[in-house]
Design a protein around this motif. Structure first.
Motif, PDB file in Angstrom:
ATOM      1  N   LEU A 262     -10.135  11.758  -9.040  1.00 39.13           N
ATOM      2  CA  LEU A 262     -10.115  10.443  -9.657  1.00 39.13           C
ATOM      3  C   LEU A 262     -10.516  10.514 -11.130  1.00 39.13           C
ATOM      4  O   LEU A 262      -9.998   9.759 -11.959  1.00 39.13           O
ATOM      5  CB  LEU A 262     -11.060   9.490  -8.915  1.00 39.13           C
ATOM      6  CG  LEU A 262     -10.547   8.919  -7.586  1.00 39.13           C
ATOM      7  CD1 LEU A 262     -11.582   7.995  -6.984  1.00 39.13           C
ATOM      8  CD2 LEU A 262      -9.230   8.192  -7.774  1.00 39.13           C
TER       9      LEU A 262
ATOM     10  N   GLN B 289      -1.886  -1.163  -4.071  1.00 34.46           N
ATOM     11  CA  GLN B 289      -3.004  -0.234  -4.003  1.00 34.46           C
ATOM     12  C   GLN B 289      -2.532   1.115  -3.463  1.00 34.46           C
ATOM     13  O   GLN B 289      -1.521   1.210  -2.762  1.00 34.46           O
ATOM     14  CB  GLN B 289      -4.127  -0.786  -3.119  1.00 34.46           C
ATOM     15  CG  GLN B 289      -3.751  -0.939  -1.656  1.00 34.46           C
ATOM     16  CD  GLN B 289      -4.901  -1.461  -0.810  1.00 34.46           C
ATOM     17  OE1 GLN B 289      -6.026  -1.623  -1.283  1.00 34.46           O
ATOM     18  NE2 GLN B 289      -4.646  -1.729   0.466  1.00 34.46           N
ATOM     19  N   PHE B 290      -3.271   2.147  -3.814  1.00 34.71           N
ATOM     20  CA  PHE B 290      -3.006   3.507  -3.351  1.00 34.71           C
ATOM     21  C   PHE B 290      -4.201   3.934  -2.502  1.00 34.71           C
ATOM     22  O   PHE B 290      -5.338   3.914  -2.979  1.00 34.71           O
ATOM     23  CB  PHE B 290      -2.822   4.452  -4.535  1.00 34.71           C
ATOM     24  CG  PHE B 290      -1.619   4.132  -5.381  1.00 34.71           C
ATOM     25  CD1 PHE B 290      -0.480   4.925  -5.321  1.00 34.71           C
ATOM     26  CD2 PHE B 290      -1.620   3.028  -6.233  1.00 34.71           C
ATOM     27  CE1 PHE B 290       0.634   4.626  -6.097  1.00 34.71           C
ATOM     28  CE2 PHE B 290      -0.519   2.719  -7.008  1.00 34.71           C
ATOM     29  CZ  PHE B 290       0.615   3.518  -6.938  1.00 34.71           C
TER      30      PHE B 290
ATOM     31  N   TYR C 181       0.675   9.902  -8.852  1.00 33.35           N
ATOM     32  CA  TYR C 181       0.029   9.223  -9.980  1.00 33.35           C
ATOM     33  C   TYR C 181       0.997   9.056 -11.151  1.00 33.35           C
ATOM     34  O   TYR C 181       1.127   7.971 -11.722  1.00 33.35           O
ATOM     35  CB  TYR C 181      -1.194  10.015 -10.415  1.00 33.35           C
ATOM     36  CG  TYR C 181      -1.792   9.568 -11.728  1.00 33.35           C
ATOM     37  CD1 TYR C 181      -2.554   8.400 -11.808  1.00 33.35           C
ATOM     38  CD2 TYR C 181      -1.587  10.306 -12.889  1.00 33.35           C
ATOM     39  CE1 TYR C 181      -3.091   7.985 -13.018  1.00 33.35           C
ATOM     40  CE2 TYR C 181      -2.120   9.889 -14.103  1.00 33.35           C
ATOM     41  CZ  TYR C 181      -2.872   8.730 -14.160  1.00 33.35           C
ATOM     42  OH  TYR C 181      -3.392   8.314 -15.362  1.00 33.35           O
TER      43      TYR C 181
ATOM     44  N   HIS D 197       0.884   0.346 -11.814  1.00 29.33           N
ATOM     45  CA  HIS D 197      -0.522   0.089 -11.492  1.00 29.33           C
ATOM     46  C   HIS D 197      -1.003  -1.297 -11.931  1.00 29.33           C
ATOM     47  O   HIS D 197      -2.012  -1.789 -11.424  1.00 29.33           O
ATOM     48  CB  HIS D 197      -1.420   1.163 -12.126  1.00 29.33           C
ATOM     49  CG  HIS D 197      -1.520   1.072 -13.620  1.00 29.33           C
ATOM     50  ND1 HIS D 197      -0.558   1.612 -14.448  1.00 29.33           N
ATOM     51  CD2 HIS D 197      -2.442   0.506 -14.428  1.00 29.33           C
ATOM     52  CE1 HIS D 197      -0.904   1.387 -15.701  1.00 29.33           C
ATOM     53  NE2 HIS D 197      -2.041   0.715 -15.720  1.00 29.33           N
TER      54      HIS D 197
ATOM     55  N   VAL E 295      -7.762   5.125 -13.617  1.00 27.18           N
ATOM     56  CA  VAL E 295      -7.722   4.783 -12.194  1.00 27.18           C
ATOM     57  C   VAL E 295      -9.036   4.158 -11.739  1.00 27.18           C
ATOM     58  O   VAL E 295      -9.059   3.118 -11.083  1.00 27.18           O
ATOM     59  CB  VAL E 295      -7.394   6.026 -11.335  1.00 27.18           C
ATOM     60  CG1 VAL E 295      -7.685   5.749  -9.867  1.00 27.18           C
ATOM     61  CG2 VAL E 295      -5.936   6.407 -11.507  1.00 27.18           C
TER      62      VAL E 295
ATOM     63  N   TYR F 285      -5.698   6.923   0.095  1.00 29.82           N
ATOM     64  CA  TYR F 285      -5.602   8.253   0.711  1.00 29.82           C
ATOM     65  C   TYR F 285      -6.704   8.400   1.753  1.00 29.82           C
ATOM     66  O   TYR F 285      -7.890   8.242   1.455  1.00 29.82           O
ATOM     67  CB  TYR F 285      -5.725   9.346  -0.340  1.00 29.82           C
ATOM     68  CG  TYR F 285      -4.401   9.734  -0.950  1.00 29.82           C
ATOM     69  CD1 TYR F 285      -3.658  10.803  -0.438  1.00 29.82           C
ATOM     70  CD2 TYR F 285      -3.871   9.026  -2.018  1.00 29.82           C
ATOM     71  CE1 TYR F 285      -2.427  11.152  -0.984  1.00 29.82           C
ATOM     72  CE2 TYR F 285      -2.646   9.365  -2.568  1.00 29.82           C
ATOM     73  CZ  TYR F 285      -1.932  10.431  -2.052  1.00 29.82           C
ATOM     74  OH  TYR F 285      -0.717  10.772  -2.588  1.00 29.82           O
TER      75      TYR F 285
ATOM     76  N   THR G 240       0.823  -1.211   0.000  1.00 35.94           N
ATOM     77  CA  THR G 240       0.000   0.000   0.000  1.00 35.94           C
ATOM     78  C   THR G 240       0.857   1.262   0.000  1.00 35.94           C
ATOM     79  O   THR G 240       1.790   1.385   0.789  1.00 35.94           O
ATOM     80  CB  THR G 240      -0.921   0.030   1.234  1.00 35.94           C
ATOM     81  OG1 THR G 240      -1.746  -1.142   1.250  1.00 35.94           O
ATOM     82  CG2 THR G 240      -1.803   1.270   1.211  1.00 35.94           C
TER      83      THR G 240
ATOM     84  N   TYR H 143       2.169   5.461  -9.810  1.00 36.96           N
ATOM     85  CA  TYR H 143       0.997   4.706 -10.261  1.00 36.96           C
ATOM     86  C   TYR H 143       1.112   4.275 -11.722  1.00 36.96           C
ATOM     87  O   TYR H 143       0.884   3.109 -12.054  1.00 36.96           O
ATOM     88  CB  TYR H 143      -0.276   5.527 -10.062  1.00 36.96           C
ATOM     89  CG  TYR H 143      -1.511   4.817 -10.578  1.00 36.96           C
ATOM     90  CD1 TYR H 143      -2.215   3.942  -9.758  1.00 36.96           C
ATOM     91  CD2 TYR H 143      -1.954   4.995 -11.888  1.00 36.96           C
ATOM     92  CE1 TYR H 143      -3.324   3.260 -10.226  1.00 36.96           C
ATOM     93  CE2 TYR H 143      -3.058   4.317 -12.360  1.00 36.96           C
ATOM     94  CZ  TYR H 143      -3.745   3.455 -11.528  1.00 36.96           C
ATOM     95  OH  TYR H 143      -4.834   2.780 -12.002  1.00 36.96           O
TER      96      TYR H 143
ATOM     97  N   ASN I 240      -7.708   0.370  -8.024  1.00 34.03           N
ATOM     98  CA  ASN I 240      -6.674   0.206  -7.000  1.00 34.03           C
ATOM     99  C   ASN I 240      -6.192   1.536  -6.423  1.00 34.03           C
ATOM    100  O   ASN I 240      -5.142   1.610  -5.808  1.00 34.03           O
ATOM    101  CB  ASN I 240      -5.489  -0.598  -7.547  1.00 34.03           C
ATOM    102  CG  ASN I 240      -4.918   0.004  -8.816  1.00 34.03           C
ATOM    103  OD1 ASN I 240      -5.407   1.023  -9.309  1.00 34.03           O
ATOM    104  ND2 ASN I 240      -3.889  -0.624  -9.354  1.00 34.03           N
ATOM    105  N   TRP I 241      -6.962   2.601  -6.650  1.00 30.03           N
ATOM    106  CA  TRP I 241      -6.706   3.892  -6.008  1.00 30.03           C
ATOM    107  C   TRP I 241      -7.958   4.252  -5.218  1.00 30.03           C
ATOM    108  O   TRP I 241      -9.042   4.392  -5.785  1.00 30.03           O
ATOM    109  CB  TRP I 241      -6.384   4.968  -7.041  1.00 30.03           C
ATOM    110  CG  TRP I 241      -5.961   6.284  -6.447  1.00 30.03           C
ATOM    111  CD1 TRP I 241      -6.682   7.075  -5.588  1.00 30.03           C
ATOM    112  CD2 TRP I 241      -4.718   6.971  -6.645  1.00 30.03           C
ATOM    113  NE1 TRP I 241      -5.977   8.197  -5.243  1.00 30.03           N
ATOM    114  CE2 TRP I 241      -4.771   8.168  -5.880  1.00 30.03           C
ATOM    115  CE3 TRP I 241      -3.585   6.683  -7.414  1.00 30.03           C
ATOM    116  CZ2 TRP I 241      -3.712   9.079  -5.863  1.00 30.03           C
ATOM    117  CZ3 TRP I 241      -2.529   7.593  -7.382  1.00 30.03           C
ATOM    118  CH2 TRP I 241      -2.600   8.783  -6.620  1.00 30.03           C
ATOM    119  N   HIS I 242      -7.819   4.389  -3.904  1.00 37.27           N
ATOM    120  CA  HIS I 242      -8.983   4.597  -3.043  1.00 37.27           C
ATOM    121  C   HIS I 242      -8.831   5.853  -2.195  1.00 37.27           C
ATOM    122  O   HIS I 242      -7.744   6.157  -1.710  1.00 37.27           O
ATOM    123  CB  HIS I 242      -9.173   3.412  -2.096  1.00 37.27           C
ATOM    124  CG  HIS I 242      -9.174   2.084  -2.775  1.00 37.27           C
ATOM    125  ND1 HIS I 242     -10.249   1.596  -3.476  1.00 37.27           N
ATOM    126  CD2 HIS I 242      -8.212   1.119  -2.861  1.00 37.27           C
ATOM    127  CE1 HIS I 242      -9.972   0.400  -3.957  1.00 37.27           C
ATOM    128  NE2 HIS I 242      -8.742   0.091  -3.609  1.00 37.27           N
TER     129      HIS I 242
END
Length: 217
Positions: free
Chosen positions: A111, A94-95, A80, A88, A117, A97, A60, A84, A122-124
């Motif tokens: 986003l 995973q990313f 990113y 990615h 993304v 925030y 992470t 990323y 996998n970016w939350h």
């Protein structure tokens, strides 16, 4: 000719070897643990899609966006673009925030600016109250602090067992400043590659062990 060869071995070769190892100081070592067993994200913290995000079983990149998500979006864009976009497609990455409740609209906008993304998933962004965010960050046991907006430009590397990884000793580093592209491109990516190497080496070792057991049977 022999004299030139001796001079090369005595003077030039050691310099070349030094530059090689100095350029990737962490490439041949295990990335140290800064904080062991970081707490899981509380079950009440949900992502934009309402689903719960877990730190278990994933490498992470953890960040804290703060109240001014749009004002500080340059930091997120740097992560990113530098990390990323390059990694990615790695399934176990995973990313995440952590953001204050009330910033959902800004997070959705960001986003939307990141190509692919939302589709990759996998970016939350996960949301909590400022008090909850401060309490969680305190459990990371870091030297750095969150600012008044419960955010920081630093991002952190967590392994699959929720250990926060970085550098110890004279080159101590618990996080990577996303404001500085050079830090992401050099120090963070260098350490990230070490972490990936660890897992690839462990996977290879486990596969070899499984083959050995199969042969014995």
């Amino acid at each position: 000719m022999k004299k030139k060869l001796v001079l090369f071995v005595l003077f030039v070769l050691p310099i070349v070897a030094y530059l090689f190892f100095a350029s990737g100081v962490n490439n041949f070592t295990k990335l140290p643990v800064v904080t062991a067993n970081v707490p899981e994200l509380p079950s009440g913290w949900s992502a934009l899609n309402g689903q719960r995000v877990s730190l278990d079983g994933k490498i992470t990149v953890l960040g804290f966006s703060g109240q001014n998500v749009l004002k500080n979006r340059g930091n997120l864009y740097n992560v990113y673009q530098r990390v990323y976009e390059r990694y990615h497609e790695f399934n176990d990455l995973q990313f995440v925030y952590v953001s204050p409740i009330g910033t959902e609209r800004d997070a959705t906008y960001i986003l939307a600016q990141f190509k692919g993304v939302a589709k990759a998933g996998n970016w939350h962004f996960v949301f909590a109250t400022p008090e909850e965010i401060n309490a969680y960050y305190a459990q990371l046991k870091l030297k750095g602090k969150l600012n008044a907006d419960v955010g920081t430009s630093n991002v952190y590397l967590l392994d699959k067992k929720r250990n926060l990884r970085g550098r110890q000793g004279d080159e101590y580093k618990e996080g990577y400043d996303s404001f500085h592209i050079s830090e992401l491109s050099n120090k963070m990516l260098d350490d990230f590659k070490v972490l990936l190497y660890e897992y690839k080496a462990a996977l290879k070792k486990n596969n070899n062990a499984s083959k050995s057991i199969t042969r014995e049977k």
